[in-house]
Write an enzyme that holds these catalytic residues in place. Structure first.
Site, PDB file in Angstrom:
ATOM      1  N   ILE A 195     -11.835   3.605  14.700  1.00  0.00           N
ATOM      2  CA  ILE A 195     -12.838   4.198  15.599  1.00  0.00           C
ATOM      3  C   ILE A 195     -14.026   3.243  15.769  1.00  0.00           C
ATOM      4  O   ILE A 195     -14.468   2.968  16.888  1.00  0.00           O
ATOM      5  CB  ILE A 195     -13.316   5.564  15.042  1.00  0.00           C
ATOM      6  CG1 ILE A 195     -12.142   6.544  14.956  1.00  0.00           C
ATOM      7  CG2 ILE A 195     -14.448   6.127  15.889  1.00  0.00           C
ATOM      8  CD1 ILE A 195     -12.453   7.822  14.195  1.00  0.00           C
ATOM      9  N   HIS A 235     -12.834   2.983   0.098  1.00  0.00           N
ATOM     10  CA  HIS A 235     -12.852   1.987   1.186  1.00  0.00           C
ATOM     11  C   HIS A 235     -13.604   0.720   0.779  1.00  0.00           C
ATOM     12  O   HIS A 235     -14.076  -0.032   1.633  1.00  0.00           O
ATOM     13  CB  HIS A 235     -13.537   2.522   2.467  1.00  0.00           C
ATOM     14  CG  HIS A 235     -12.771   3.566   3.211  1.00  0.00           C
ATOM     15  ND1 HIS A 235     -13.394   4.611   3.847  1.00  0.00           N
ATOM     16  CD2 HIS A 235     -11.457   3.704   3.441  1.00  0.00           C
ATOM     17  CE1 HIS A 235     -12.483   5.372   4.424  1.00  0.00           C
ATOM     18  NE2 HIS A 235     -11.287   4.841   4.195  1.00  0.00           N
ATOM     19  N   ARG A 258      -8.827   9.002  20.503  1.00  0.00           N
ATOM     20  CA  ARG A 258      -8.399   8.636  21.865  1.00  0.00           C
ATOM     21  C   ARG A 258      -8.178   9.884  22.723  1.00  0.00           C
ATOM     22  O   ARG A 258      -8.598   9.931  23.881  1.00  0.00           O
ATOM     23  CB  ARG A 258      -7.115   7.799  21.823  1.00  0.00           C
ATOM     24  CG  ARG A 258      -7.383   6.374  21.404  1.00  0.00           C
ATOM     25  CD  ARG A 258      -6.141   5.655  21.042  1.00  0.00           C
ATOM     26  NE  ARG A 258      -5.600   6.158  19.783  1.00  0.00           N
ATOM     27  CZ  ARG A 258      -4.761   5.504  19.003  1.00  0.00           C
ATOM     28  NH1 ARG A 258      -4.341   4.328  19.358  1.00  0.00           N
ATOM     29  NH2 ARG A 258      -4.321   6.018  17.871  1.00  0.00           N
ATOM     30  N   ARG A 284     -10.462  15.699   7.570  1.00  0.00           N
ATOM     31  CA  ARG A 284     -11.266  16.106   6.403  1.00  0.00           C
ATOM     32  C   ARG A 284     -12.655  16.558   6.841  1.00  0.00           C
ATOM     33  O   ARG A 284     -13.237  15.967   7.746  1.00  0.00           O
ATOM     34  CB  ARG A 284     -11.415  14.940   5.417  1.00  0.00           C
ATOM     35  CG  ARG A 284     -10.135  14.592   4.705  1.00  0.00           C
ATOM     36  CD  ARG A 284     -10.312  13.365   3.819  1.00  0.00           C
ATOM     37  NE  ARG A 284      -9.285  12.382   4.120  1.00  0.00           N
ATOM     38  CZ  ARG A 284      -9.351  11.103   3.802  1.00  0.00           C
ATOM     39  NH1 ARG A 284     -10.396  10.637   3.178  1.00  0.00           N
ATOM     40  NH2 ARG A 284      -8.376  10.287   4.118  1.00  0.00           N
ATOM     41  N   ASN A 318     -13.067   0.348  17.988  1.00  0.00           N
ATOM     42  CA  ASN A 318     -12.561   0.591  19.351  1.00  0.00           C
ATOM     43  C   ASN A 318     -13.314   1.609  20.189  1.00  0.00           C
ATOM     44  O   ASN A 318     -13.200   1.585  21.406  1.00  0.00           O
ATOM     45  CB  ASN A 318     -11.094   1.048  19.270  1.00  0.00           C
ATOM     46  CG  ASN A 318     -10.206  -0.016  18.675  1.00  0.00           C
ATOM     47  OD1 ASN A 318     -10.121  -1.117  19.207  1.00  0.00           O
ATOM     48  ND2 ASN A 318      -9.561   0.287  17.562  1.00  0.00           N
ATOM     49  N   GLU A 331      -7.955  -5.113   5.429  1.00  0.00           N
ATOM     50  CA  GLU A 331      -7.898  -4.789   4.001  1.00  0.00           C
ATOM     51  C   GLU A 331      -6.767  -5.540   3.305  1.00  0.00           C
ATOM     52  O   GLU A 331      -6.906  -5.975   2.166  1.00  0.00           O
ATOM     53  CB  GLU A 331      -7.740  -3.274   3.823  1.00  0.00           C
ATOM     54  CG  GLU A 331      -9.043  -2.537   4.103  1.00  0.00           C
ATOM     55  CD  GLU A 331      -8.860  -1.062   4.371  1.00  0.00           C
ATOM     56  OE1 GLU A 331      -8.446  -0.715   5.497  1.00  0.00           O
ATOM     57  OE2 GLU A 331      -9.118  -0.248   3.476  1.00  0.00           O
ATOM     58  N   ASN A 384       0.874  -1.169   0.000  1.00  0.00           N
ATOM     59  CA  ASN A 384       0.000   0.000   0.000  1.00  0.00           C
ATOM     60  C   ASN A 384       0.913   1.221   0.000  1.00  0.00           C
ATOM     61  O   ASN A 384       1.424   1.630   1.040  1.00  0.00           O
ATOM     62  CB  ASN A 384      -0.888  -0.047   1.255  1.00  0.00           C
ATOM     63  CG  ASN A 384      -1.837   1.141   1.337  1.00  0.00           C
ATOM     64  OD1 ASN A 384      -1.778   2.062   0.516  1.00  0.00           O
ATOM     65  ND2 ASN A 384      -2.695   1.145   2.342  1.00  0.00           N
ATOM     66  N   ASP A 423      -7.197  12.754  16.817  1.00  0.00           N
ATOM     67  CA  ASP A 423      -7.218  11.395  17.357  1.00  0.00           C
ATOM     68  C   ASP A 423      -8.352  11.222  18.365  1.00  0.00           C
ATOM     69  O   ASP A 423      -8.423  11.933  19.365  1.00  0.00           O
ATOM     70  CB  ASP A 423      -5.868  11.094  18.012  1.00  0.00           C
ATOM     71  CG  ASP A 423      -5.688   9.605  18.261  1.00  0.00           C
ATOM     72  OD1 ASP A 423      -6.612   8.980  18.835  1.00  0.00           O
ATOM     73  OD2 ASP A 423      -4.633   9.078  17.889  1.00  0.00           O
ATOM     74  N   ARG A 474      -2.699  -1.994  -3.315  1.00  0.00           N
ATOM     75  CA  ARG A 474      -3.903  -1.192  -3.094  1.00  0.00           C
ATOM     76  C   ARG A 474      -3.820   0.006  -4.044  1.00  0.00           C
ATOM     77  O   ARG A 474      -2.842   0.759  -4.018  1.00  0.00           O
ATOM     78  CB  ARG A 474      -3.936  -0.697  -1.652  1.00  0.00           C
ATOM     79  CG  ARG A 474      -5.133   0.177  -1.425  1.00  0.00           C
ATOM     80  CD  ARG A 474      -5.115   0.818  -0.073  1.00  0.00           C
ATOM     81  NE  ARG A 474      -6.327   1.607   0.081  1.00  0.00           N
ATOM     82  CZ  ARG A 474      -6.430   2.647   0.887  1.00  0.00           C
ATOM     83  NH1 ARG A 474      -5.416   3.012   1.626  1.00  0.00           N
ATOM     84  NH2 ARG A 474      -7.554   3.306   0.972  1.00  0.00           N
TER      85      ARG A 474
HETATM   86  P1  ADP Z   1      -6.748   4.985   8.862  1.00  0.00           P
HETATM   87  O1  ADP Z   1      -6.491   3.544   8.427  1.00  0.00           O
HETATM   88  O2  ADP Z   1      -7.824   5.679   8.094  1.00  0.00           O
HETATM   89  O3  ADP Z   1      -5.505   5.812   9.009  1.00  0.00           O
HETATM   90  P2  ADP Z   1      -7.588   3.744  11.362  1.00  0.00           P
HETATM   91  O4  ADP Z   1      -8.645   2.827  10.873  1.00  0.00           O
HETATM   92  O5  ADP Z   1      -6.298   3.174  11.812  1.00  0.00           O
HETATM   93  O6  ADP Z   1      -7.346   4.935  10.340  1.00  0.00           O
HETATM   94  O7  ADP Z   1      -8.236   4.567  12.577  1.00  0.00           O
HETATM   95  C1  ADP Z   1      -7.573   5.603  13.234  1.00  0.00           C
HETATM   96  C2  ADP Z   1      -8.505   6.185  14.272  1.00  0.00           C
HETATM   97  O8  ADP Z   1      -8.872   5.149  15.184  1.00  0.00           O
HETATM   98  C3  ADP Z   1      -7.899   7.329  15.090  1.00  0.00           C
HETATM   99  O9  ADP Z   1      -8.796   8.406  15.184  1.00  0.00           O
HETATM  100  C4  ADP Z   1      -7.745   6.710  16.463  1.00  0.00           C
HETATM  101  O10 ADP Z   1      -7.981   7.635  17.452  1.00  0.00           O
HETATM  102  C5  ADP Z   1      -8.854   5.678  16.501  1.00  0.00           C
HETATM  103  N1  ADP Z   1      -8.528   4.635  17.477  1.00  0.00           N
HETATM  104  C6  ADP Z   1      -7.546   3.723  17.420  1.00  0.00           C
HETATM  105  N2  ADP Z   1      -7.529   2.970  18.551  1.00  0.00           N
HETATM  106  C7  ADP Z   1      -8.529   3.435  19.341  1.00  0.00           C
HETATM  107  C8  ADP Z   1      -9.037   3.091  20.640  1.00  0.00           C
HETATM  108  N3  ADP Z   1      -8.519   2.102  21.351  1.00  0.00           N
HETATM  109  N4  ADP Z   1     -10.090   3.796  21.109  1.00  0.00           N
HETATM  110  C9  ADP Z   1     -10.643   4.802  20.398  1.00  0.00           C
HETATM  111  N5  ADP Z   1     -10.213   5.178  19.179  1.00  0.00           N
HETATM  112  C10 ADP Z   1      -9.176   4.505  18.653  1.00  0.00           C
END
Ligand code: ADP
Length: 412
Positions: free
Chosen positions: A344, A192, A296, A253, A347, A398, A11, A294, A102
């Site tokens: 998100i 996606h 988190r 975005r 998690n 993916e 990717n 983020d 990808r």
């Molecule tokens: P991408 O592949 O589009 O870069 P991801 O699918 O990895 O993104 O998602 C990133 C997002 O997931 C971030 O906003 C991050 O805060 C959130 N995230 C990752 N782990 C956790 C968690 N344990 N709790 C809440 N949000 C999380």
């Protein structure tokens, strides 16, 4: 092709190269893909490599200062690392039987994963105006892989847009002069797709129904976020559009805005269209609203009583709810499940609670005791026994899906 054992998934982004090597076995016509090694190179003046092995004794290594300025040096190092005996990878690069790339934008032409040929490369070049941020890096990744691994190693392009090629014209046309679609390809493409189709397949299997009989709303919520309406297993509408900027509020975005805003800002502030475009892609969304992209950090601030962080999470949830409402109607008369995936979606139970609250009147009821837990398996159900609609949290993969499609294309 006699035996297809080792499939490398690449990717290539503008400043990162992510990779994952799979061992494929196809006993009794059942494909099993075991991840062997994965990692990411951050390309640039301050470059960094994270490399890890999977399996029984997983190992992880970080090279904080790798001095990798371009995709060629990045992939060259990745190939060396894949052949590092300490990580139990390959004896030599010639063991790689196929590569799956990808590719973000396949325009209208590519409706499935496709073997890479000169003709395909020319079509990708021609589609750069549709995806100026993504396709050039994807093309570079393919060129560098061909240079380093030779023509004998088959390569497959797996498009983010392909799964959405089943959308009807009523969903993909914008209310713009029709010739813009005909002459310039201005329409909704959606992205996606690999993730939406992967989690839909998993959910159908979990529910014990053929995918072709399932109507789902799939919410891929990560840094980039999109939502798809799936009818009888096929995408019939999705929130991202001509580009991945449309739709949900994302990490950086904006998602949907009044289309008059760029002209308004240009007139009122003197910002150029290039500056506005960059702001909408890189400085908006959660980051623009709150200073934090983020989730988190936003959740920590929310738990500490920060009202603005709470408002930001509410804006994110409000937009997802708006799309769920719209897709519920489009999937009438039946919805077989709402699926959450991505960093998100998988998690953040805080956001899932906000998205799913007060929907009893449409048969959607979350069970908080099931929802407010960490995802420890590939799939979990979070609906209450009163819910008419299954609510599923599904781990997306993916890379695995790209490896699967690569296998299928190469094996014919
Ligand atoms: P991408 O592949 O589009 O870069 P991801 O699918 O990895 O993104 O998602 C990133 C997002 O997931 C971030 O906003 C991050 O805060 C959130 N995230 C990752 N782990 C956790 C968690 N344990 N709790 C809440 N949000 C999380």
């Amino acid at each position: 092709m006699n035996q297809l054992n080792k499939i490398l998934v690449l990717n290539a982004g503008s400043s990162t190269l992510k990779y994952k090597l799979f061992n494929a076995t196809n006993a009794n016509k059942t494909l099993a893909l075991a991840p062997m090694i994965s990692g990411m190179v951050e390309i640039g003046e301050v470059s960094k490599v994270t490399h890890k092995s999977h399996g029984e004794n997983p190992k992880k290594m970080e090279l904080p200062d790798a001095n990798l300025n371009d995709h060629r040096s990045a992939l060259s190092l990745v190939i060396d690392l894949l052949c590092d005996p300490g990580f139990g990878g390959l004896a030599s690069k010639s063991e790689i039987n196929a590569i799956g790339h990808r590719v973000v934008h396949g325009a209208e032409r590519f409706k499935n994963a496709t073997l890479i040929t000169k003709d395909l490369m020319a079509a990708l070049e021609a589609s750069i105006p549709l995806a100026p941020l993504h396709n050039p890096a994807n093309i570079l990744g393919i060129e560098v892989a061909t240079e380093l691994l030779g023509d004998a190693c088959p390569q497959v392009a797996v498009f983010d847009t392909a799964y959405h090629s089943t959308m009807p014209a009523s969903a993909y046309l914008y209310g713009l002069p029709y010739h813009l679609y005909k002459d310039h390809g201005v329409r909704r493409y959606g992205f996606h797709g690999t993730s939406h189709s992967f989690v839909a397949k998993k959910a159908a299997k979990h529910l014990g129904k053929p995918l072709e009989e399932c109507n789902f709303i799939t919410c891929h919520l990560g840094n980039g976020a999109s939502i798809t309406a799936i009818k009888n297993g096929k995408s019939i509408d999705t929130s991202m559009g001509l580009t991945p900027l449309e739709g949900l509020v994302m990490g950086t975005r904006s998602g949907d805005i009044d289309p008059a805003i760029p002209t308004f800002l240009n007139k009122q502030t003197g910002m150029s269209y290039a500056e506005i475009d960059s702001m909408l892609n890189k400085k908006s969304g959660l980051l623009g609203l709150s200073g934090d992209a983020d989730i988190r950090n936003l959740q920590d601030r929310f738990r500490a009583g920060d009202k603005h962080a709470d408002l930001t999470l509410e804006v994110f949830a409000h937009r997802v709810r708006k799309y769920i409402g719209a897709y519920l109607i489009q999937l009438s008369p039946r919805l077989d499940g709402i699926i959450f995936t991505g960093g998100i979606g998988e998690n953040s139970w805080i956001l899932r609670n906000k998205i799913l609250k007060d929907l009893e009147h449409v048969g959607i009821v979350v069970d908080k005791s099931k929802n407010e837990v960490d995802l420890t398996s590939q799939i979990m159900s979070v609906e209450s026994s009163k819910s008419q609609v299954p609510l599923l949290v599904v781990q997306t993969d993916e890379e695995k899906s790209i490896a699967e499609q690569t296998f299928q294309v190469v094996q014919g």
